[in-house]
Scaffold this active site. Sequence first.
Site, PDB file in Angstrom:
ATOM      1  N   GLY A   9       0.857  -1.181   0.000  1.00  0.00           N
ATOM      2  CA  GLY A   9       0.000   0.000   0.000  1.00  0.00           C
ATOM      3  C   GLY A   9       0.887   1.223   0.000  1.00  0.00           C
ATOM      4  O   GLY A   9       1.194   1.787   1.042  1.00  0.00           O
ATOM      5  N   GLY A  11       0.652   4.388  -0.823  1.00  0.00           N
ATOM      6  CA  GLY A  11       0.066   5.713  -0.920  1.00  0.00           C
ATOM      7  C   GLY A  11       0.934   6.687  -0.147  1.00  0.00           C
ATOM      8  O   GLY A  11       2.120   6.430   0.098  1.00  0.00           O
ATOM      9  N   LYS A 186      -8.015   8.132  17.305  1.00  0.00           N
ATOM     10  CA  LYS A 186      -7.857   8.708  15.969  1.00  0.00           C
ATOM     11  C   LYS A 186      -9.213   8.926  15.300  1.00  0.00           C
ATOM     12  O   LYS A 186      -9.396   9.880  14.526  1.00  0.00           O
ATOM     13  CB  LYS A 186      -6.959   7.841  15.089  1.00  0.00           C
ATOM     14  N   ASN A 190     -10.863  11.592  12.798  1.00  0.00           N
ATOM     15  CA  ASN A 190     -11.148  11.121  11.440  1.00  0.00           C
ATOM     16  C   ASN A 190     -12.623  11.184  11.083  1.00  0.00           C
ATOM     17  O   ASN A 190     -12.979  11.512   9.955  1.00  0.00           O
ATOM     18  CB  ASN A 190     -10.659   9.673  11.268  1.00  0.00           C
ATOM     19  N   ASN A 194     -12.721  13.795   8.227  1.00  0.00           N
ATOM     20  CA  ASN A 194     -12.798  13.087   6.950  1.00  0.00           C
ATOM     21  C   ASN A 194     -14.217  13.168   6.413  1.00  0.00           C
ATOM     22  O   ASN A 194     -14.441  13.403   5.227  1.00  0.00           O
ATOM     23  CB  ASN A 194     -12.355  11.624   7.107  1.00  0.00           C
ATOM     24  N   SER A 260      -7.611  12.617   4.057  1.00  0.00           N
ATOM     25  CA  SER A 260      -7.401  11.604   3.010  1.00  0.00           C
ATOM     26  C   SER A 260      -8.693  11.252   2.284  1.00  0.00           C
ATOM     27  O   SER A 260      -8.697  11.031   1.078  1.00  0.00           O
ATOM     28  CB  SER A 260      -6.786  10.346   3.619  1.00  0.00           C
ATOM     29  N   GLU A 272     -13.122   5.285   2.405  1.00  0.00           N
ATOM     30  CA  GLU A 272     -12.908   4.276   3.458  1.00  0.00           C
ATOM     31  C   GLU A 272     -14.073   4.292   4.457  1.00  0.00           C
ATOM     32  O   GLU A 272     -13.866   4.463   5.660  1.00  0.00           O
ATOM     33  CB  GLU A 272     -11.573   4.536   4.160  1.00  0.00           C
TER      34      GLU A 272
END
Lengths: 320, 320
Positions: A9, A11, A186, A190, A194, A260, A272
């Site tokens: 991965g 990224g 987190k 997030n 996000n 992200s 995600e």
Amino acid sequence: MIMKIGVVGSGAIGLYVGARLQQAGHEVRFLLRRDYEAIRDSGLRVHSVRGDFHLDLVQGFRRPEEIGPVDLVLVALKTFDSHFLPDLVRPLLSQQTAILTLQNGLGNEELLADAFGPGRVLGGVAIIGANRGEPGVVHHLALGSIRIGEFAAGRSPRCERLAADFSAAGIPCEAVADLRAIRWEKLIWNIPFNGLCTLLNATPGALLAHPPTRALVIELMTEVISGANAQGLAELIPVAEMVAAQLAKTEKHTADYRPSMMVDRIEGRALELESIFRIPLQHAARRGVAMVRVGMLLALLDQGEQGERGGQKPDRPEHR
Amino acid sequence: MIMKIGVVGSGAIGLYVGARLQQAGHEVRFLLRRDYEAIRDSGLRVHSVRGDFHLDLVQGFRRPEEIGPVDLVLVALKTFDSHFLPDLVRPLLSQQTAILTLQNGLGNEELLADAFGPGRVLGGVAIIGANRGEPGVVHHLALGSIRIGEFAAGRSPRCERLAADFSAAGIPCEAVADLRAIRWEKLIWNIPFNGLCTLLNATPGALLAHPPTRALVIELMTEVISGANAQGLAELIPVAEMVAAQLAKTEKHTADYRPSMMVDRIEGRALELESIFRIPLQHAARRGVAMVRVGMLLALLDQGEQGERGGQKPDRPEHR
């Protein structure tokens, strides 16, 4: 100890952390897709708030069989591709190989433990603001540390050693006894950022500058903390202090950062949603906590996914 | 009885209802802005699911003083412009003039009652799917009835007469005893569909076809019904039956219809957030009902308003 490390991965997080580890002398092998040719031809350039650098020789591979067994598999795949992980990781394993997933959200260690046994698996959260640039380039924009822990909770010499190695490589790393606690912590960032930044196409700073969305961020954080505190973590998270700390950190370091998931949507990738929203909602519901606003945010983001996919975007470089 | 009618707010609803009333023989005077020249030059064309027609001679005016006193002021102004109403309506009043507002949401009768006394004021909800076309053209797309009631609750001969006149003009109209009940009932549709369609740029049918947003529509409707049922209306609204009826009606008649708020955003106008969201939230909160998802939807829509106006949105994807 010099490790042989396989990065699955590649990224922004995989490239940045792998590059730091290689810079520190470890032998790092990257499983690459989009950036394969660029990195083979010109190496890997890291633009970092802690100083730019360039790696001339980077071991990039297209297939995991070409990488072979390593000491540590570093998993940083987008979680919407996690179903590929068993096949991608298997060729990298020897008897002793540890697997550390830095993927977002919940459910990542479980998937690896199901495939390869819980004893191999560690998890961690990356507190790193990074985006990819053009192929062969990664931008490290803010912060830069990670926290890791054993999937089978508790401390271990292996985890402490890894933390020391990461720290020595310029990725300040703390080994923790309760992996679930840092995963949930987190999520407190997030889930609101996000989610809302993606939905509204706005930066964290813009959301916090506008009173109604600032209030909504706080309400979402409070719901996530309620969900976390129902999980039987080692320590209860204090709501007011945690919210204040998250807001202050965001305003100081990541006000203009694009989370992200927002970048994923802008670039036409999947989101995600499973690991960052759906599984946390299930864990909370199982403990009797209804994260109402989080659930609404998921429904709104999921509708956008339907819209995007109905449009059959052709350019999905991340997808196999 | 032939009435002299002044239409204040000549958007889709004002033009359509006014045109039907003129077609039925009433003397209708429209206060016009955007459509003034087009209607003066070519009259008003109505494309209607109940049959197209054209009015060759339409009395259009730019200023309310030119209209002068009428029997009935029909108010269909967008509520974000309601602060103009006292000055726009005053020149149209004689001693006997009644004022009927068909504006969206809550707070509309109160504003007119504060300015001109409660005795003059009636309110109503338009169950009419209509959009404006090019200047001088209005499209009646679905449904087509209205329900009206006295601001000072209860029945009145005046209200019954108006209902009969509207019905005779091809706008099936019911006079009701409890105006607040029909206002809240319309919010059960307006809040989820105006809100979500605007936020997600999707039609009602698209939202209902996708299980997560269908569930969210139902949750929002349930919250609004809870808010309504806390207001002490004459009759409690049965949750399951009302939700089922709203969904069935939407799927049958307005699946592809663009709610007015969605059109407002697409065309760069302000949104009717105060009357459709903020005041209903205040009324519910005053009765101890927290409409959590409705509040979240308001915050998300309000941010979009800021974004549009303040330029806080990042304008282009990040490509380095």
